[in-house]
Design a protein around this motif. Structure first.
Motif, PDB file in Angstrom:
ATOM      1  N   ASP A   1      23.504 -21.397  18.776  1.00 38.58           N
ATOM      2  CA  ASP A   1      23.034 -22.701  18.297  1.00 38.58           C
ATOM      3  C   ASP A   1      23.480 -23.808  19.254  1.00 38.58           C
ATOM      4  O   ASP A   1      22.702 -24.684  19.630  1.00 38.58           O
ATOM      5  CB  ASP A   1      23.575 -22.982  16.885  1.00 38.58           C
ATOM      6  CG  ASP A   1      22.771 -22.252  15.816  1.00 38.58           C
ATOM      7  OD1 ASP A   1      21.537 -22.302  15.901  1.00 38.58           O
ATOM      8  OD2 ASP A   1      23.371 -21.636  14.928  1.00 38.58           O
TER       9      ASP A   1
ATOM     10  N   GLU B   1      21.694 -23.654  22.626  1.00 38.97           N
ATOM     11  CA  GLU B   1      20.354 -24.271  22.556  1.00 38.97           C
ATOM     12  C   GLU B   1      20.457 -25.805  22.630  1.00 38.97           C
ATOM     13  O   GLU B   1      19.724 -26.467  23.362  1.00 38.97           O
ATOM     14  CB  GLU B   1      19.659 -23.860  21.246  1.00 38.97           C
ATOM     15  CG  GLU B   1      18.253 -24.425  21.121  1.00 38.97           C
ATOM     16  CD  GLU B   1      17.840 -24.654  19.663  1.00 38.97           C
ATOM     17  OE1 GLU B   1      16.838 -25.376  19.474  1.00 38.97           O
ATOM     18  OE2 GLU B   1      18.517 -24.157  18.740  1.00 38.97           O
ATOM     19  N   THR B   2      21.414 -26.371  21.876  1.00 38.92           N
ATOM     20  CA  THR B   2      21.592 -27.831  21.840  1.00 38.92           C
ATOM     21  C   THR B   2      21.931 -28.373  23.224  1.00 38.92           C
ATOM     22  O   THR B   2      21.354 -29.361  23.682  1.00 38.92           O
ATOM     23  CB  THR B   2      22.717 -28.197  20.846  1.00 38.92           C
ATOM     24  OG1 THR B   2      22.401 -27.646  19.572  1.00 38.92           O
ATOM     25  CG2 THR B   2      22.861 -29.700  20.710  1.00 38.92           C
TER      26      THR B   2
ATOM     27  N   LEU C   1      18.558 -16.231  18.790  1.00 36.09           N
ATOM     28  CA  LEU C   1      18.413 -16.802  17.440  1.00 36.09           C
ATOM     29  C   LEU C   1      17.168 -16.282  16.732  1.00 36.09           C
ATOM     30  O   LEU C   1      16.896 -16.656  15.593  1.00 36.09           O
ATOM     31  CB  LEU C   1      18.362 -18.333  17.521  1.00 36.09           C
ATOM     32  CG  LEU C   1      19.676 -19.015  17.940  1.00 36.09           C
ATOM     33  CD1 LEU C   1      19.431 -20.468  18.306  1.00 36.09           C
ATOM     34  CD2 LEU C   1      20.722 -18.910  16.837  1.00 36.09           C
TER      35      LEU C   1
ATOM     36  N   ARG D   1      14.504 -17.574  10.660  1.00 35.61           N
ATOM     37  CA  ARG D   1      14.757 -18.741   9.823  1.00 35.61           C
ATOM     38  C   ARG D   1      13.819 -18.855   8.636  1.00 35.61           C
ATOM     39  O   ARG D   1      14.169 -19.454   7.637  1.00 35.61           O
ATOM     40  CB  ARG D   1      14.687 -20.002  10.671  1.00 35.61           C
ATOM     41  CG  ARG D   1      15.723 -19.931  11.790  1.00 35.61           C
ATOM     42  CD  ARG D   1      16.161 -21.282  12.207  1.00 35.61           C
ATOM     43  NE  ARG D   1      17.417 -21.125  12.948  1.00 35.61           N
ATOM     44  CZ  ARG D   1      18.170 -22.106  13.315  1.00 35.61           C
ATOM     45  NH1 ARG D   1      17.862 -23.339  13.015  1.00 35.61           N
ATOM     46  NH2 ARG D   1      19.283 -21.898  13.991  1.00 35.61           N
TER      47      ARG D   1
END
Length: 929
Positions: free
Chosen positions: A60, A63-64, A90, A262
């Motif tokens: 996560d 990716e950010t 992810l 997700r």
């Protein structure tokens, strides 16, 4: 100045990254960002941070960071590629493919990007194929399950099994969820058929596992109340399945989404704290509902134990505990104060009160300050008073039972409750009651008070005579056995101190004999026989009692059978008795000088019983192993019950460590399933318990084949407990045994080596290579030698500016032959895998040549072989190094070795000379040799 500081920090970060210190690199890049870098530098630093997060498997954040780099520079191909890697991990393949397509358009000839795009394309096609084939399967399964004509058929059973298996895969769970699955599963739950309810609950586990939004949606569709109410059904299997589902829901609400798929994540606005409170509130309501099964009540308590208290006291937020105490303490006390089988009482099991005690204890331990504890005491005392005053005899019995519950749990609260006006007097009075039920409640309260009530002087002064009177005059075994336990408790106050016996010589042996007699009497119900084990748990502090107990095969067999029974509250007592018999409690030999000083000052000096000497202990361990202690303990570890507390786990870990102490006994422990049982003990429980279990695992891993001891995937679970023993807080012996065990594992497979690296063991192992203790230093070097087969470790040795290679070269010249062998082995491997290291050997120390010559001249053929392999690698790596070697005495040594009897040494020596001839450094002998 700022630009140069940013550049310096970036370079530092790059070096740390190359050395495998990703956390350190991350810190350096962050510091550089904080200095106000230019937009171009910011893009580079953000993408570097993304690379660190990828290595640390925090996708996560990776990716950010990559997205931030792309915002600064849309054409940053490295940032795009790193973001695609994070998105792939992810599970967001559709987004990952867009980034990779952009990478390929920017660098069309880059084969890495082309290959990555091909791979991800294949994954997407596979997922589409899977999803389309799954659609029809899900629909078909539900049709069979909901068809009344298929009732009880094999077809229906197979469909339910397939549905559960499908839900275990996240993509399958998402497909069921999107195919109106929760509503259809609700229809299965409404049938009331146990098999269909089990299938529905197990499928729901897959849907909710580690997925916050699906969990919230499921609770919304089914209704929290409906899900919790399933706990209360009479069918034990269904109640347990509902318990498992609720545990998964708790975990999902607390942790959120960990899996990549997700689905509807983000489509539902989630407030986990609110959902948690609703779930917990329903569980608290269930505790006191009429019509709920005893098993259901126990499962509700078990869930509250796991879900409410903080996992770590480092977490400052204990608001959930405070809320539960405020909303539900009275309900928990009501379960703890209920008498099993009494008319008009809540349905409880033999384990309910212990479970309530454990929950109360956990809640009390989770409080942070005096004001919070005072509030807890006040609520408990008000509840006890409300029953004790004005509610007649039945009220007094409930109040006393509640005090017993508190004494078994947060004893500080129990002690305070005992001192309430009239409580202790009522206990004494009811001990003389003609009604067995009343007498049982009073005697049990007296027993718990005997061990805990430090301020109740009446018990310590008059307890023995009161309990002796009950033991002698009562005609009921249930009363006599409890009175006996009270006597055992008071009689064992001296613990293992032989000089502090409470009773006359032989009295403890008589009490123990009576306890064993009751234990072996299977005509007595397990709930009563449990008290016989409680008595032995106290009496086995006496070594004479231990000796007689392990000789009594029938008593041991009865003890192990009882530990497997539904009477789970016996576990702690069984574990305590075994700890005493194996002397696996902590015992430090007193300093002789301090003993003399204490005697001179007329102070008490603890004395060890002659039969607690090591030879007696070893003999007792052998007898316990022959009686099947490992199988019994393995069953105890598997127990899904709140009774298996951290303290109980610690006791079992202590016993296991005592059982594997002798190398000869380890095969027996493994054969009876000891290796499998130790894993959960090493991963959960008190810190001491986990360390003891980890040490037992280390001993097994050292002397047995790890692949046989821990078959399949289990072998990878062993790594983390072993690495935990490398911490400085552990003893030298624990460090040494962990290093030996990790050496064995590192020699098995690359996957195991990667697991060791992932657990961040390498820096600790390197630290122990500098240890003063020669055995620890040698074990660390051997471990590093095996780990050197991994590319990542080779990179560490090859990185600039470190002394790792120098240390191996110097250790290859040490006096300790085993250390030399380990270091030379590592050197031979590294120079073979990384030829660039060969040219650095002459640079690390001026003594390198004499160290190499000493290896070649060693009388130990194994050392000689390792030396000649290092020489061969150096000769093959560079003509310049080969020239240096051929100009030294190495040429003469190699010539002699090459003429020896055919062996790996002669072949390697001949190959060295052959390469030197090829370089033109030496002339071949006549005849071409």
């Amino acid at each position: 100045m700022t630009a140069s500081a940013v550049e310096q920090l970036r370079k530092e970060g790059n070096e740390l990254f190359k050395c495998g210190d990703y956390e350190g690199a991350l810190t350096a890049y962050t510091q550089a960002l904080d200095l106000g870098a230019t937009p171009q530098d910011q893009a580079i630093l953000h993408r570097n941070r993304a690379a660190c997060h990828l290595k640390l498997e925090d996708y996560d954040k990776a990716e950010t960071e990559a997205s931030k780099a792309i915002e600064k520079d849309g054409g940053d191909v490295k940032a795009l590629y790193r973001r695609s890697q994070a998105l792939e991990k992810l599970g967001r393949l559709d987004q990952a493919v867009l980034d990779l397509q952009r990478c390929v358009s920017l660098e069309p000839k880059n084969k890495v990007f082309q290959e990555a795009l091909r791979n991800i394309g294949g994954q997407i096609q596979e997922k589409v194929r899977y999803m389309s084939s799954t659609d029809a399967k899900v629909e078909q399964m539900f049709q069979i399950l909901l068809d009344p004509q298929e009732k009880g058929t094999e077809k229906k059973q197979k469909a339910s099994q397939n549905l559960v298996v499908l839900a275990r895969e996240d993509a399958g769970a998402e497909k069921i969820f999107r195919s109106n699955g929760v509503e259809l599963l609700q229809r299965l739950l409404d049938t009331g058929e146990a098999d269909l309810m089990l299938a529905a609950l197990r499928t729901l586990v897959g849907i909710c596992s580690e997925h916050q939004s699906r969990t919230v949606a499921t609770l919304s569709m089914l209704g929290t109340r409906r899900v919790v109410s399933i706990l209360g059904v009479e069918n034990q299997a269904v109640s347990l399945a509902a318990c498992h589902l609720l545990q998964v829901m708790f975990d999902a609400l607390k942790e959120g989404v960990k899996k990549g798929f997700r689905g509807k994540e983000g489509a539902i606005i989630v407030d986990p704290a609110r959902e948690l409170k609703i779930l917990i509130s329903n569980l608290l309501e269930l505790l006191t509902e009429v019509g709920v099964s005893g098993q259901g009540r126990d499962n509700a308590l078990s869930l509250l134990i796991k879900a409410v208290p903080r996992k770590s006291l480092k977490d400052p937020n204990n608001s959930l505990t405070l809320w539960v105490i405020d909303q539900g303490l009275k309900k928990i006390l009501e379960v703890g104060g209920s008498v099993q089988g009494a008319p008009g009482e809540l349905a409880v099991t033999a384990n309910s009160r212990v479970s309530a005690s454990v929950l109360l204890s956990k809640l009390f331990d989770d409080l942070k300050c005096g004001a919070e504890r005072e509030n807890f005491h006040r609520l408990c005392e008000n509840y006890i008073r409300s029953w004790f005053e004005g509610q007649g005899l039945a009220g007094k019995l409930r109040a006393i039972q509640t005090v017993s519950c508190l004494l078994q749990g947060p004893c500080e609260a129990g002690n305070r409750a005992l001192e309430l006006s009239g409580v202790m007097e009522s206990v004494i009075a009811l001990c003389a009651s003609e009604q067995e039920e009343e007498q049982l409640v009073a005697v049990e309260a007296l027993i718990h008070a005997a061990g805990k009530a430090k301020r109740a002087s009446f018990i310590t002064a008059n307890g023995v005579s009161l309990l002796k009177d009950l033991y002698k005059r009562s005609e009921k075994d249930s009363i006599r056995i409890r009175a006996l336990v009270g006597l055992c408790k008071l009689g064992s106050a001296g613990g293992t101190d032989f000089s502090m016996k409470q009773f006359a010589e032989g009295s403890t042996l008589k009490l123990a004999k009576q306890c064993r007699k009751w234990l072996c009497n299977d005509q007595i119900d397990p709930g009563t026989r449990r008290w016989a084990v409680e008595g032995l748990a106290y009496l086995t502090f006496d070594a004479d009692v231990k000796e007689e107990f392990v000789e009594d095969e029938a008593a041991l067999k009865a003890l192990f059978q009882l530990s497997r029974s539904e009477e789970r509250s016996v576990l702690f007592a069984v574990a305590s008795a075994l700890v005493n018999c194996t002397n696996s409690y902590d015992y430090e030999e007193p300093d002789p000088k301090m003993v003399e000083l204490a005697k001179y000052a007329k102070q008490h000096v603890p004395e060890q019983h002659p039969k607690d000497k090591p030879a007696f202990v070893r003999a007792r361990v052998k007898k316990l192993l022959a009686a099947g202690v490992v199988s019994a303990m393995t069953c105890m570890v598997k127990t899904e019950s709140p009774v298996l507390t951290g303290s109980c786990r610690e006791l079992l870990s202590r016993v296991f460590l005592a059982l594997v102490d002798d190398v000869e006994d380890r095969g027996t422990v493994v054969a009876q399933g000891g290796g499998k049982a130790l894993l959960p003990l090493a991963l959960e429980g008190t810190d001491v318990g986990q360390t003891k279990a980890a040490q037992a695992l280390a001993k097994l891993t050292i002397t047995s084949n790890p692949e046989m001891t821990f078959p399949g995937e289990r072998i990878y679970e062993v790594v983390r407990p072993l690495v935990s023993l490398l911490h400085l807080s552990c003893s030298g012996l624990q460090n040494f045994e962990a290093l030996m065990a990790l050496t064995n594992l590192a020699g098995i497979s690359e996957r195991l080596r990667q697991k060791i690296l992932k657990e961040k063991a390498v820096p600790m192992i390197e630290g122990y290579m500098f240890e003063e203790h020669e055995m620890i230093r040698r074990a660390a070097t051997e471990c590093m030698c095996n780990l050197a087969m991994s590319k990542e470790v080779q990179d560490l040795f090859e990185a600039e500016g470190n002394d790792r290679l120098k240390l191996l070269v110097l250790y290859s010249g040490e006096d300790d032959e085993l250390l030399r062998r380990a270091a030379a082995g590592g050197l031979a491997m590294l120079t073979s895998m990384r030829p660039s290291l060969c040219s650095r050997i002459p640079q690390v120390t001026t003594h390198w040549l004499e160290i190499l010559q000493a290896l070649l001249l060693s009388p130990n053929q194994e050392l000689q072989h390792r030396g000649v392999v290092v020489a061969l690698n150096m000769v093959e790596a560079s003509k310049e190094i080969a020239g240096t070697l051929m100009e030294s005495e190495v040429l003469e040594i190699l010539s002699v070795l090459a003429k020896g009897k055919e062996s790996p040494v002669t072949r390697a020596a001949a190959a060295c000379l052959g390469k030197a001839v090829e370089y033109g450094l030496i002339e071949p002998n006549q005849g071409g040799e």
